[in-house]
Motif scaffolding. Structure first.
Motif, PDB file in Angstrom:
ATOM      1  N   LEU A  24     -82.484 -28.086  11.499  1.00 50.44           N
ATOM      2  CA  LEU A  24     -81.633 -29.153  10.990  1.00 50.44           C
ATOM      3  C   LEU A  24     -80.843 -28.594   9.816  1.00 50.44           C
ATOM      4  O   LEU A  24     -81.432 -28.185   8.808  1.00 50.44           O
ATOM      5  CB  LEU A  24     -82.472 -30.357  10.539  1.00 50.44           C
ATOM      6  N   PHE A  50     -75.424 -37.747   7.321  1.00 51.22           N
ATOM      7  CA  PHE A  50     -76.024 -38.704   8.253  1.00 51.22           C
ATOM      8  C   PHE A  50     -75.204 -39.989   8.366  1.00 51.22           C
ATOM      9  O   PHE A  50     -75.126 -40.592   9.422  1.00 51.22           O
ATOM     10  CB  PHE A  50     -77.464 -39.006   7.841  1.00 51.22           C
ATOM     11  N   LEU A  53     -72.220 -39.153  10.825  1.00 56.58           N
ATOM     12  CA  LEU A  53     -72.441 -38.631  12.162  1.00 56.58           C
ATOM     13  C   LEU A  53     -71.935 -39.602  13.218  1.00 56.58           C
ATOM     14  O   LEU A  53     -72.139 -40.811  13.122  1.00 56.58           O
ATOM     15  CB  LEU A  53     -73.929 -38.357  12.396  1.00 56.58           C
ATOM     16  N   SER A  54     -71.282 -39.052  14.251  1.00 56.75           N
ATOM     17  CA  SER A  54     -70.821 -39.862  15.378  1.00 56.75           C
ATOM     18  C   SER A  54     -71.634 -39.583  16.632  1.00 56.75           C
ATOM     19  O   SER A  54     -71.347 -40.126  17.688  1.00 56.75           O
ATOM     20  CB  SER A  54     -69.343 -39.580  15.655  1.00 56.75           C
ATOM     21  N   GLY A  55     -72.628 -38.738  16.534  1.00 54.51           N
ATOM     22  CA  GLY A  55     -73.484 -38.397  17.661  1.00 54.51           C
ATOM     23  C   GLY A  55     -74.658 -37.587  17.155  1.00 54.51           C
ATOM     24  O   GLY A  55     -74.658 -37.106  16.016  1.00 54.51           O
ATOM     25  N   PHE A  56     -75.682 -37.447  17.991  1.00 54.63           N
ATOM     26  CA  PHE A  56     -76.872 -36.699  17.577  1.00 54.63           C
ATOM     27  C   PHE A  56     -76.546 -35.206  17.567  1.00 54.63           C
ATOM     28  O   PHE A  56     -76.119 -34.653  18.590  1.00 54.63           O
ATOM     29  CB  PHE A  56     -78.029 -36.976  18.529  1.00 54.63           C
ATOM     30  N   PRO A  57     -76.717 -34.509  16.434  1.00 48.27           N
ATOM     31  CA  PRO A  57     -76.365 -33.088  16.371  1.00 48.27           C
ATOM     32  C   PRO A  57     -77.358 -32.233  17.157  1.00 48.27           C
ATOM     33  O   PRO A  57     -78.541 -32.551  17.252  1.00 48.27           O
ATOM     34  CB  PRO A  57     -76.429 -32.772  14.876  1.00 48.27           C
ATOM     35  N   VAL A  58     -76.857 -31.137  17.704  1.00 44.63           N
ATOM     36  CA  VAL A  58     -77.687 -30.162  18.405  1.00 44.63           C
ATOM     37  C   VAL A  58     -77.566 -28.834  17.664  1.00 44.63           C
ATOM     38  O   VAL A  58     -76.467 -28.302  17.513  1.00 44.63           O
ATOM     39  CB  VAL A  58     -77.260 -29.987  19.874  1.00 44.63           C
ATOM     40  N   LEU A  78     -71.776 -30.575  16.634  1.00 49.05           N
ATOM     41  CA  LEU A  78     -71.780 -31.541  15.546  1.00 49.05           C
ATOM     42  C   LEU A  78     -70.535 -32.409  15.663  1.00 49.05           C
ATOM     43  O   LEU A  78     -69.415 -31.899  15.802  1.00 49.05           O
ATOM     44  CB  LEU A  78     -71.791 -30.816  14.200  1.00 49.05           C
ATOM     45  N   SER A  99     -65.156 -33.016  16.293  1.00 51.08           N
ATOM     46  CA  SER A  99     -66.229 -32.519  17.155  1.00 51.08           C
ATOM     47  C   SER A  99     -66.181 -30.999  17.137  1.00 51.08           C
ATOM     48  O   SER A  99     -65.143 -30.408  17.460  1.00 51.08           O
ATOM     49  CB  SER A  99     -66.059 -33.043  18.584  1.00 51.08           C
TER      50      SER A  99
END
Length: 232
Positions: A24, A50, A53-58, A78, A99
């Motif tokens: 993370l 946090f 964020l617009s989506g769950f980061p990988v 991200l 993105s």
């Protein structure tokens, strides 16, 4: 009488080692993307990640090693958003979406290997895919949106070290720099404090900075990170 020369079995007999590292990275983002007819400015500290964020980061790293040679991989996806402030005349503010996908692969050779630490040098590439969208709310002018999509890759040179401080504790550093093929400038620096929790697990805490600049974009990612390295 037959003469049998000894084979360099020490190098050949080194076992394969694999490491998977989910992590993370709480990265702040600063920079700009030049969308068609508009510029989107991003300026968010790592403490705001946090909430934006617009989506769950990988975020995932990995490594394959045999003896002195290793291949290290890193991937980040991200997606964040940031408000766009206007003078509320032509447009009534808006929102910018960013993105970012980054993938890197670096081959390393362990140039120095001592009980107290090691130094490795290598080279590889870093791939970027960046998408930026600016959405402006209607004011005197009707609502509009613009988008920038760009994908590019650069060769990089890299070095890293690890210094074992105590039995289970170590310090590590990593740095790389691009060769200016696609991006004007790209470089990265990372430092961590590592704790060997088990023979198969390392816990790492550190700070990471990643920068890229090319035509139509300049972005800097900066902040603390926490990683778990699983070895097998």
């Amino acid at each position: 009488m037959a003469v049998v020369w000894p084979m360099p079995s020490a190098a050949q007999g080194e076992p394969w080692q694999f490491t998977v590292t989910p992590y993370l990275w709480v990265a702040g983002i600063k920079g700009n993307t030049d969308n068609p007819a508009s510029r989107v400015h991003f300026d968010r500290d790592f403490s705001d990640l946090f909430s934006n964020l617009s989506g769950f980061p990988v975020m995932l790293g990995g490594e394959v090693r045999k003896g002195r040679v290793a291949l290290a991989l890193d991937m980040i996806w991200l997606k964040v958003s940031s408000p766009i402030e206007t003078r509320n005349v032509l447009f009534n503010d808006g929102k910018g979406d960013l993105s970012t996908f980054q993938f890197s692969a670096v081959g390393f050779f362990r140039a120095l290997d001592r009980p107290g630490g090691s130094i490795e040098i290598g080279g590889g590439f870093r791939l970027w895919s960046v998408s930026s969208k600016a959405s402006l709310n209607a004011g005197l002018l009707p609502a509009r949106s613009t988008k920038l999509d760009t994908t590019f890759a650069d060769p990089i040179i890299a070095a890293r070290f690890e210094w074992r401080v105590f039995d289970r504790w170590s310090l590590a550093g990593y740095g790389d720099a691009g060769l200016g093929v696609s991006a004007n400038v790209t470089w990265q620096a990372l430092g961590t404090v590592n704790y060997r929790a088990a023979d198969w697990l390392d816990v790492k805490v550190g700070w990471r900075y990643l920068f890229v600049e090319k035509k139509k974009l300049d972005l800097a990612f900066n902040g603390p990170m926490l990683a778990l390295s699983f070895r097998f």
